[in-house]
Design an enzyme around this catalytic site. Sequence first.
Site, PDB file in Angstrom:
ATOM      1  N   GLU A  21       0.818  -1.215   0.000  1.00  0.00           N
ATOM      2  CA  GLU A  21       0.000   0.000   0.000  1.00  0.00           C
ATOM      3  C   GLU A  21       0.856   1.271   0.000  1.00  0.00           C
ATOM      4  O   GLU A  21       0.366   2.349   0.344  1.00  0.00           O
ATOM      5  CB  GLU A  21      -0.940  -0.027   1.203  1.00  0.00           C
ATOM      6  CG  GLU A  21      -1.900  -1.208   1.181  1.00  0.00           C
ATOM      7  CD  GLU A  21      -2.761  -1.293   2.424  1.00  0.00           C
ATOM      8  OE1 GLU A  21      -3.617  -0.407   2.599  1.00  0.00           O
ATOM      9  OE2 GLU A  21      -2.576  -2.237   3.215  1.00  0.00           O
ATOM     10  N   SER A 145      -6.662  -2.352   1.812  1.00  0.00           N
ATOM     11  CA  SER A 145      -6.998  -1.629   0.586  1.00  0.00           C
ATOM     12  C   SER A 145      -7.508  -2.576  -0.503  1.00  0.00           C
ATOM     13  O   SER A 145      -7.193  -2.439  -1.678  1.00  0.00           O
ATOM     14  CB  SER A 145      -5.783  -0.830   0.073  1.00  0.00           C
ATOM     15  OG  SER A 145      -5.454   0.191   0.973  1.00  0.00           O
ATOM     16  N   TYR A 213     -10.228   3.106  -5.833  1.00  0.00           N
ATOM     17  CA  TYR A 213      -9.235   4.141  -6.118  1.00  0.00           C
ATOM     18  C   TYR A 213      -9.324   4.734  -7.524  1.00  0.00           C
ATOM     19  O   TYR A 213      -8.433   5.475  -7.927  1.00  0.00           O
ATOM     20  CB  TYR A 213      -7.832   3.584  -5.870  1.00  0.00           C
ATOM     21  CG  TYR A 213      -7.605   3.282  -4.408  1.00  0.00           C
ATOM     22  CD1 TYR A 213      -7.513   4.303  -3.467  1.00  0.00           C
ATOM     23  CD2 TYR A 213      -7.525   1.962  -3.958  1.00  0.00           C
ATOM     24  CE1 TYR A 213      -7.334   4.023  -2.124  1.00  0.00           C
ATOM     25  CE2 TYR A 213      -7.340   1.678  -2.609  1.00  0.00           C
ATOM     26  CZ  TYR A 213      -7.247   2.722  -1.709  1.00  0.00           C
ATOM     27  OH  TYR A 213      -7.074   2.444  -0.371  1.00  0.00           O
ATOM     28  N   ARG A 252     -11.530   3.601  11.299  1.00  0.00           N
ATOM     29  CA  ARG A 252     -12.702   3.446  10.427  1.00  0.00           C
ATOM     30  C   ARG A 252     -13.113   1.978  10.372  1.00  0.00           C
ATOM     31  O   ARG A 252     -12.310   1.119  10.003  1.00  0.00           O
ATOM     32  CB  ARG A 252     -12.387   3.935   9.011  1.00  0.00           C
ATOM     33  CG  ARG A 252     -13.635   4.198   8.164  1.00  0.00           C
ATOM     34  CD  ARG A 252     -13.314   4.316   6.686  1.00  0.00           C
ATOM     35  NE  ARG A 252     -13.001   3.015   6.120  1.00  0.00           N
ATOM     36  CZ  ARG A 252     -11.876   2.734   5.462  1.00  0.00           C
ATOM     37  NH1 ARG A 252     -10.943   3.648   5.317  1.00  0.00           N
ATOM     38  NH2 ARG A 252     -11.678   1.527   4.980  1.00  0.00           N
ATOM     39  N   ASP A 254     -15.606  -1.021   8.878  1.00  0.00           N
ATOM     40  CA  ASP A 254     -16.358  -1.342   7.668  1.00  0.00           C
ATOM     41  C   ASP A 254     -17.366  -2.451   7.957  1.00  0.00           C
ATOM     42  O   ASP A 254     -17.076  -3.394   8.712  1.00  0.00           O
ATOM     43  CB  ASP A 254     -15.411  -1.783   6.555  1.00  0.00           C
ATOM     44  CG  ASP A 254     -14.423  -0.690   6.164  1.00  0.00           C
ATOM     45  OD1 ASP A 254     -14.748   0.498   6.356  1.00  0.00           O
ATOM     46  OD2 ASP A 254     -13.330  -1.028   5.676  1.00  0.00           O
ATOM     47  N   GLU A 267     -14.106  -5.222   9.242  1.00  0.00           N
ATOM     48  CA  GLU A 267     -12.781  -4.928   9.798  1.00  0.00           C
ATOM     49  C   GLU A 267     -12.774  -3.512  10.323  1.00  0.00           C
ATOM     50  O   GLU A 267     -13.705  -2.729  10.077  1.00  0.00           O
ATOM     51  CB  GLU A 267     -11.692  -5.090   8.728  1.00  0.00           C
ATOM     52  CG  GLU A 267     -11.822  -4.116   7.576  1.00  0.00           C
ATOM     53  CD  GLU A 267     -10.715  -4.271   6.545  1.00  0.00           C
ATOM     54  OE1 GLU A 267      -9.614  -4.693   6.907  1.00  0.00           O
ATOM     55  OE2 GLU A 267     -10.962  -3.949   5.370  1.00  0.00           O
ATOM     56  N   ASN A 269      -9.917  -0.211  10.587  1.00  0.00           N
ATOM     57  CA  ASN A 269      -8.623   0.286  10.113  1.00  0.00           C
ATOM     58  C   ASN A 269      -8.065   1.305  11.097  1.00  0.00           C
ATOM     59  O   ASN A 269      -8.717   2.304  11.398  1.00  0.00           O
ATOM     60  CB  ASN A 269      -8.783   0.939   8.740  1.00  0.00           C
ATOM     61  CG  ASN A 269      -9.308  -0.041   7.706  1.00  0.00           C
ATOM     62  OD1 ASN A 269      -8.554  -0.782   7.098  1.00  0.00           O
ATOM     63  ND2 ASN A 269     -10.622  -0.053   7.513  1.00  0.00           N
ATOM     64  N   GLY A 273      -7.576   5.912   5.094  1.00  0.00           N
ATOM     65  CA  GLY A 273      -7.110   6.824   4.052  1.00  0.00           C
ATOM     66  C   GLY A 273      -7.354   8.274   4.427  1.00  0.00           C
ATOM     67  O   GLY A 273      -8.397   8.608   4.999  1.00  0.00           O
TER      68      GLY A 273
END
Length: 306
Positions: A21, A145, A213, A252, A254, A267, A269, A273
């Site tokens: 990443e 990612s 992305y 964050r 999800d 998950e 994070n 980002g």
Amino acid sequence: MTTNITNSTRVGVLMGGLSPEHDISIKSGKSVLQALLSRGYNATAIVVDRELPFALREQQIEVAWLALHGEYGEDGCVQGLLEVMGIPYTGSGVLGCAVSMDKMATKRALQNTEVRLIPDQQWAPGSPRPEFQSAVVVKDPVGGSSIGIWVCDTAKEFDVALTEFSQHCPHRIALIEQCIKGEEITVPVLDGRALPAISIRPHNEFFDLEAKYTSGKTDYLVPSPLPENVLLSAQNQAVVAYQNLSMRGIARADFIVDETETAYFLEINAIPGMTSTSLAPMAAKHKGQSFEQLVEHILLSAKCRS
């Protein structure tokens, strides 16, 4: 240990790193650096490699703003180095990063909590292959990612996924989860409080690397138009996960919401980002906090182990 951060404090924005990443981290780091400079901070870019300790000393870094993603950046390694060097840093500490980076460790830590976990099994390369019974998702437990994920609707796809996992991750154990079909949402958590949930609606069938992305490949709806009880459930689960994993700063979580309007945890994070169009800043903006203000807010919370 905290530090009194002023505009003269030498801030290093750590970006890049050694994980797959790397390029995504560079994008986050450049955005964070520009935001700090616009707020008048004495900030500089630190592109992370194995010479990181020397770069930190050479640049006389007093505080580290971590914009790293993936292994050796989001998994507690850099956090541990900064602890040893006595440099305060943003985000979660060693424990929160190490556990949240590993999807299996995360699920073990969140068992018997209010977090709704997806049924799973594990498989080690070289061991007998499990029988395919229904749609599953094969995951690299430390991937990020959308890297290292295989969605399998058939036995043939499952066999291909396990073969590819063996090639890419020969020394890891695969996480095999039941495939929950539905709408993905994300819930950022800032300082222990949930921000608005965001619905993620990719134009592709799945929210894969391309959808994530590539501009225009995904629609993001904030706040999510899903029913309030669904969003409150996801926000509560996100906060429970954040607290149980000893996380700090911005994170964050999800989720996937199935046809019964049940939000299942995917998950969390530790370093989401951080560009002006990323999801956590998007949620903060909806609450009236600009990207620059959010970046400064995170900076001012930097510390070593409490």
